[in-house]
Design a protein around this motif. Structure first.
Motif, PDB file in Angstrom:
ATOM      1  N   GLY A 118      26.009  45.958  24.938  1.00 43.34           N
ATOM      2  CA  GLY A 118      24.924  46.596  25.678  1.00 43.34           C
ATOM      3  C   GLY A 118      25.370  47.093  27.029  1.00 43.34           C
ATOM      4  N   LEU A 119      24.394  47.247  27.929  1.00 43.18           N
ATOM      5  CA  LEU A 119      24.690  47.690  29.285  1.00 43.18           C
ATOM      6  C   LEU A 119      25.602  46.672  29.957  1.00 43.18           C
ATOM      7  N   PHE A 120      26.502  47.163  30.799  1.00 38.59           N
ATOM      8  CA  PHE A 120      27.436  46.216  31.414  1.00 38.59           C
ATOM      9  C   PHE A 120      27.353  46.217  32.926  1.00 38.59           C
ATOM     10  N   GLU A 121      27.774  45.095  33.487  1.00 42.58           N
ATOM     11  CA  GLU A 121      27.928  44.996  34.931  1.00 42.58           C
ATOM     12  C   GLU A 121      29.296  44.403  35.210  1.00 42.58           C
ATOM     13  N   CYS A 122      29.810  44.701  36.382  1.00 45.60           N
ATOM     14  CA  CYS A 122      31.145  44.237  36.770  1.00 45.60           C
ATOM     15  C   CYS A 122      31.036  43.188  37.862  1.00 45.60           C
ATOM     16  N   ILE A 123      31.807  42.140  37.709  1.00 43.47           N
ATOM     17  CA  ILE A 123      31.920  41.106  38.734  1.00 43.47           C
ATOM     18  C   ILE A 123      33.384  41.110  39.163  1.00 43.47           C
ATOM     19  N   TYR A 124      33.626  41.427  40.409  1.00 47.19           N
ATOM     20  CA  TYR A 124      35.004  41.541  40.888  1.00 47.19           C
ATOM     21  C   TYR A 124      35.576  40.168  41.183  1.00 47.19           C
ATOM     22  N   LEU A 125      36.737  39.902  40.605  1.00 49.71           N
ATOM     23  CA  LEU A 125      37.431  38.629  40.771  1.00 49.71           C
ATOM     24  C   LEU A 125      38.602  38.840  41.728  1.00 49.71           C
ATOM     25  N   ASP A 126      39.258  37.750  42.055  1.00 56.10           N
ATOM     26  CA  ASP A 126      40.465  37.860  42.877  1.00 56.10           C
ATOM     27  C   ASP A 126      41.560  38.555  42.071  1.00 56.10           C
ATOM     28  N   ASP A 127      42.636  38.840  42.674  1.00 52.98           N
ATOM     29  CA  ASP A 127      43.852  39.390  42.053  1.00 52.98           C
ATOM     30  C   ASP A 127      43.630  40.651  41.224  1.00 52.98           C
ATOM     31  N   ASN A 128      42.783  41.552  41.710  1.00 53.80           N
ATOM     32  CA  ASN A 128      42.572  42.851  41.059  1.00 53.80           C
ATOM     33  C   ASN A 128      42.138  42.739  39.604  1.00 53.80           C
ATOM     34  N   CYS A 129      41.234  41.820  39.330  1.00 55.29           N
ATOM     35  CA  CYS A 129      40.663  41.694  37.991  1.00 55.29           C
ATOM     36  C   CYS A 129      39.145  41.845  38.074  1.00 55.29           C
ATOM     37  N   ILE A 130      38.578  42.290  36.968  1.00 54.09           N
ATOM     38  CA  ILE A 130      37.131  42.506  36.887  1.00 54.09           C
ATOM     39  C   ILE A 130      36.609  41.773  35.660  1.00 54.09           C
ATOM     40  N   ILE A 189      37.717  40.267  30.593  1.00 53.35           N
ATOM     41  CA  ILE A 189      38.407  40.446  31.858  1.00 53.35           C
ATOM     42  C   ILE A 189      39.336  41.643  31.691  1.00 53.35           C
ATOM     43  N   ALA A 190      39.288  42.552  32.646  1.00 50.98           N
ATOM     44  CA  ALA A 190      40.188  43.710  32.663  1.00 50.98           C
ATOM     45  C   ALA A 190      40.827  43.784  34.041  1.00 50.98           C
ATOM     46  N   GLY A 191      41.870  44.574  34.141  1.00 47.70           N
ATOM     47  CA  GLY A 191      42.483  44.818  35.434  1.00 47.70           C
ATOM     48  C   GLY A 191      41.697  45.861  36.201  1.00 47.70           C
ATOM     49  N   ASP A 192      41.891  45.890  37.514  1.00 45.45           N
ATOM     50  CA  ASP A 192      41.223  46.843  38.396  1.00 45.45           C
ATOM     51  C   ASP A 192      42.294  47.688  39.073  1.00 45.45           C
ATOM     52  N   SER A 193      42.186  48.997  38.939  1.00 48.14           N
ATOM     53  CA  SER A 193      43.190  49.907  39.501  1.00 48.14           C
ATOM     54  C   SER A 193      43.076  50.045  41.013  1.00 48.14           C
ATOM     55  N   CYS A 194      42.046  49.492  41.615  1.00 50.62           N
ATOM     56  CA  CYS A 194      41.721  49.653  43.043  1.00 50.62           C
ATOM     57  C   CYS A 194      41.131  51.035  43.316  1.00 50.62           C
ATOM     58  N   ASP A 195      41.088  51.889  42.293  1.00 49.26           N
ATOM     59  CA  ASP A 195      40.410  53.185  42.416  1.00 49.26           C
ATOM     60  C   ASP A 195      39.138  53.159  41.592  1.00 49.26           C
ATOM     61  N   GLY A 196      38.728  51.964  41.160  1.00 44.31           N
ATOM     62  CA  GLY A 196      37.510  51.837  40.376  1.00 44.31           C
ATOM     63  C   GLY A 196      37.702  52.064  38.889  1.00 44.31           C
ATOM     64  N   GLU A 197      38.938  52.116  38.428  1.00 43.05           N
ATOM     65  CA  GLU A 197      39.211  52.307  36.994  1.00 43.05           C
ATOM     66  C   GLU A 197      39.631  50.981  36.370  1.00 43.05           C
ATOM     67  N   PHE A 198      39.256  50.791  35.108  1.00 41.05           N
ATOM     68  CA  PHE A 198      39.736  49.628  34.363  1.00 41.05           C
ATOM     69  C   PHE A 198      41.164  49.905  33.925  1.00 41.05           C
ATOM     70  N   ILE A 199      42.025  48.886  34.043  1.00 45.68           N
ATOM     71  CA  ILE A 199      43.403  48.997  33.568  1.00 45.68           C
ATOM     72  C   ILE A 199      43.748  47.740  32.770  1.00 45.68           C
TER      73      ILE A 199
END
Length: 126
Positions: free
Chosen positions: A37-49, A78-88
Motif C-alpha cells: 500500500g501507501l508507504f512512508e519513510c523513516i530515516y535511520l542512521d548510516d544513510n538507510c531508510i 530497509i533500503a539505502g539512501d543516496s542523500c539526494d532522496g533516492e533509494f539505493i
C-alpha cells in the motif's frame, strides 16, 4: 536522472519471519508492492531508510517489529539512501547490521499503547 538504480537490493522484514535480502524494482509500483500500500519513510542512521506501510495500523495489519518507541505494522524494508532522496541498494555491511537487528521475531498482544492507530487533530480558533 540516469544514475537512479532500476533495481535495488533491500532487506525485507515481514511479521513472524526472519529478515531476508531481496531485489526489487526501484519505482512506485515496486515500493508499494513490498509494503502492500501507501508507504512512508523513516530515516535511520548510516544513510538507510525504513520503508513501511503508511496506514499499517489503521488497516489492522499484523504487528511486526518495535522501532524505537513505536511498533511497525505490516511488512517493511530497509533500503539505502543516496542523500539526494533516492533509494539505493544496501551494502553488505548494512544488510548484515539490519539482519542482526531484526532477527528476533517479536510477539505482540495488540494491547500495546504504541500498537494503536494515532491521529492528531489540531483546531484553530478564528
Amino acid at each position: 536522472m540516469d544514475n537512479i538504480e532500476k533495481t535495488i537490493r533491500i532487506l525485507k522484514i515481514e511479521p513472524q519471519k526472519l529478515p531476508y535480502e531481496k531485489e526489487i524494482n526501484n519505482d512506485l509500483e515496486g515500493i508499494q508492492g513490498e509494503v502492500e500500500g501507501l508507504f512512508e519513510c523513516i530515516y535511520l542512521d548510516d544513510n538507510c531508510i525504513l520503508v513501511c506501510n503508511e496506514e499499517g495500523k489503521l488497516n489492522g495489519m499484523e504487528l511486526n517489529r518495535r522501532i524505537g518507541n513505536d511498533i511497525i505494522a505490516g511488512p517493511f524494508f530497509i533500503a539505502g539512501d543516496s542523500c539526494d532522496g533516492e533509494f539505493i541498494s544496501l551494502t553488505e555491511e548494512q544488510v548484515e547490521q539490519y539482519t542482526n537487528e531484526f532477527s528476533k521475531i517479536q510477539e505482540f498482544t495488540g494491547e500495546e499503547p504504541e500498537a494503536q492507530p494515532r491521529m492528531e487533530f489540531i483546531s484553530f480558533d478564528f
